[in-house]
Design a protein around this motif. Structure first.
Motif, mmCIF file in Angstrom:
data_model
loop_
_atom_site.group_PDB
_atom_site.id
_atom_site.type_symbol
_atom_site.label_atom_id
_atom_site.label_comp_id
_atom_site.label_asym_id
_atom_site.label_seq_id
_atom_site.Cartn_x
_atom_site.Cartn_y
_atom_site.Cartn_z
ATOM 1 N N GLY A 50 0.676 -1.167 -0.062
ATOM 2 C CA GLY A 50 -0.105 -0.137 0.011
ATOM 3 C C GLY A 50 0.801 1.271 0.168
ATOM 4 N N ALA A 51 0.448 2.144 0.855
ATOM 5 C CA ALA A 51 1.011 3.678 0.812
ATOM 6 C C ALA A 51 2.505 3.433 1.199
ATOM 7 C CB ALA A 51 0.433 4.335 2.173
ATOM 8 N N TYR A 56 2.294 -3.926 4.514
ATOM 9 C CA TYR A 56 1.442 -3.623 5.823
ATOM 10 C C TYR A 56 0.805 -5.078 6.011
ATOM 11 C CZ TYR A 56 2.023 1.154 4.741
ATOM 12 O OH TYR A 56 2.492 2.350 4.501
ATOM 13 N N TRP A 65 -3.338 -2.411 11.024
ATOM 14 C CA TRP A 65 -2.564 -2.980 9.978
ATOM 15 C C TRP A 65 -0.963 -2.312 10.408
ATOM 16 C CZ3 TRP A 65 -3.120 -5.668 5.506
ATOM 17 C CH2 TRP A 65 -4.449 -5.946 5.150
ATOM 18 N N LEU A 67 3.067 -1.148 9.402
ATOM 19 C CA LEU A 67 4.226 -1.386 8.499
ATOM 20 C C LEU A 67 5.044 -2.426 8.851
ATOM 21 C CD1 LEU A 67 5.584 0.412 6.183
ATOM 22 C CD2 LEU A 67 6.921 1.441 7.975
ATOM 23 N N LEU A 93 -4.275 3.718 3.855
ATOM 24 C CA LEU A 93 -3.270 3.154 3.331
ATOM 25 C C LEU A 93 -3.268 2.671 1.751
ATOM 26 C CD1 LEU A 93 -2.657 0.003 6.056
ATOM 27 C CD2 LEU A 93 -1.573 2.221 5.966
ATOM 28 N N ASP A 297 6.617 7.292 12.498
ATOM 29 C CA ASP A 297 6.861 6.734 11.094
ATOM 30 C C ASP A 297 8.152 6.525 10.694
ATOM 31 O OD1 ASP A 297 4.095 6.119 11.070
ATOM 32 O OD2 ASP A 297 3.549 8.015 10.353
#
Length: 458
Positions: A50-51, A56, A65, A67, A93, A297
């Protein structure tokens, strides 16, 4: 060759999201398309690409979810299958076109592979220009003031600060030309030893302060020249993957200011100016500025990088995620054991368990991954120089990230795990030296000796 569902899904998602029509698809339809591209491994975990163009994971026992770098073992990857319908996917995401088109650059440190001569000579040219006498040239101000001698111009600091801010992991070979050319300007020795200079992270606010100081005194022209120096330095650094993502981000933040000099006049201090710059960072470059916008993050992404850098360990049957969590525990245990518990909220449940066991049980087998006597554990020696540089860089970046989260001062001689990786590079020759510059165009021998002698003194 064994089929790899993870690789197949990643290719499929990248192609789908890069299609120009994807941006016009409603989010609900995008979620449906992504739901058809989930994978389930035999342990019950569901996986999504995803992102930020990363994987994820959710284990189904909670809605969250996390990472998570995907499994490395070929058998586990090959056994993955689509899950039962109904697995909820958070809209946040969903990948965007910029996620799959912007490269992530290199996680290598600046130990082993040298910075190319082309880049270093172009930086040298910028540095020479920054030293030219100008009546209105401001001196170094802000957080960088204590690093340089009092008569050093802000232009020199702008070149240095840009290099350090753009570097993914600022661990440099002690002989790196990119550092030694600054030796005559720096007030004190850099942290580290004769092999590696373990440099601290450079905050964007330090660059903003260089611009803010002359602007506050009405010297807009001098302030804009400093911004131009930063942008020019970032452009010079672009070809080296260790600088590329953040260099692109910095250029994107600064170019609007160079085109419209009044753009940031409302910002009255360096912190406000930093925020204004970050607000201009496009989504496609957002991952490069996570250290500024979301330290939590940023830590998770550097740990993901560390897992990927340890992929070679899977060849001996080790799980790179388990090894990464154990090495994280080794560093925290040595550098700041009192900060250990503060990292638990930022780890997914699987990594959290591994990290806890390695810290809590002195006799646990996980401690077999810890370095010993300054060398990596058996089975954790990278197979080649490129892999060693990537592991060194990812390990150091992860260390700086958790130090930033916990308010810990980074160790002057590196973190145990990344410092141990240096032993895998010491015996290898650096990149071949290029032919010497013609005498009339090279730096004077006096300047070279001064810089080189100083930069290696500790």
């Amino acid at each position: 060759m064994q089929w790899d569902p993870f690789a197949a899904i990643e290719r499929d998602v990248r192609a789908m999201v890069a299609d120009p029509r994807w941006a016009d698809v409603p989010p609900a339809t995008q979620l449906q398309a992504m739901a058809a591209r989930l994978l389930r491994t035999e342990d019950g975990a569901c996986w999504m690409f995803g992102a930020h163009a990363r994987w994820y994971r959710t284990d189904g026992s909670e809605a969250a979810w996390h990472l998570s770098a995907p499994p490395a073992a070929p058998a586990i990857r090959a056994a993955a299958r689509p899950p039962q319908p109904g697995v909820p996917i958070p809209e946040g995401l969903l990948p965007g076109p910029a996620d799959v088109t912007a490269g992530r650059g290199s996680t290598q440190a600046f130990v082993g592979p040298d910075v190319s001569r082309e880049v270093t000579e172009r930086v040298r040219g910028l540095l020479t220009e920054a030293c030219r006498p100008r009546e209105d040239a401001p001196l170094v101000s802000g957080p960088l003031r204590d690093l340089f001698y009092g008569d050093v111009t802000a232009g020199v600091a702008a070149v240095w600060g840009t290099i350090m801010w753009c570097a993914y992991a600022p661990a440099f070979d002690g002989n790196e030309v990119l550092l030694s050319m600054f030796g005559e300007f720096l007030r004190r020795p850099l942290p580290g030893d004769d092999w590696v200079r373990w440099l601290p992270p450079m905050p964007l606010e330090a660059l903003a302060a260089l611009y803010c100081e002359p602007l506050g005194h009405g010297a807009q022209g001098a302030a804009l020249r400093l911004v131009a120096v930063m942008a020019d330095t970032a452009r010079v650094l672009l070809p080296d993957g260790r600088f590329t993502p953040r260099a692109h981000a910095l250029i994107a933040m600064l170019e609007p200011l160079l085109a419209r000099p009044w753009l940031d006049h409302a910002a009255r201090d360096a912190a406000a100016l930093r925020d204004a710059w970050l607000a201009r960072c496009p989504r496609g470059r957002a991952a490069a500025v996570l250290a500024e916008t979301s330290p939590e993050d940023h830590f998770r992404h550097t740990l993901y990088d560390l897992v990927e850098a340890l992929a070679f360990a899977a060849g001996d049957g080790a799980d790179p995620r388990v090894v990464a969590a154990s090495l994280l525990a080794a560093d925290v245990h040595e550098v700041a054991p009192e900060a250990a518990a503060r990292l638990y909220p930022y780890l997914d449940p699987e990594l959290r368990r591994t990290y806890y066991l390695a810290l809590a049980e002195p006799g646990h087998p996980l401690r077999g991954c810890w370095p010993e006597d300054g060398a990596p554990a058996d089975g954790l020696r990278p197979p080649d120089r490129a892999s060693a540089a990537a592991l060194l860089g990812a390990g150091y970046a992860t260390g700086l990230a958790w130090c930033g989260l916990t308010g810990t001062e980074p160790p002057a001689r590196g973190f145990p795990a990344s410092a141990a990786t240096v032993s895998c590079l010491i015996g290898q020759r650096d990149d071949p030296l290029p032919a010497a510059l013609p005498e009339e165009t090279g730096p004077s021998s006096e300047a070279t000796e001064t810089s080189g002698e100083w930069i290696h003194h500790t």
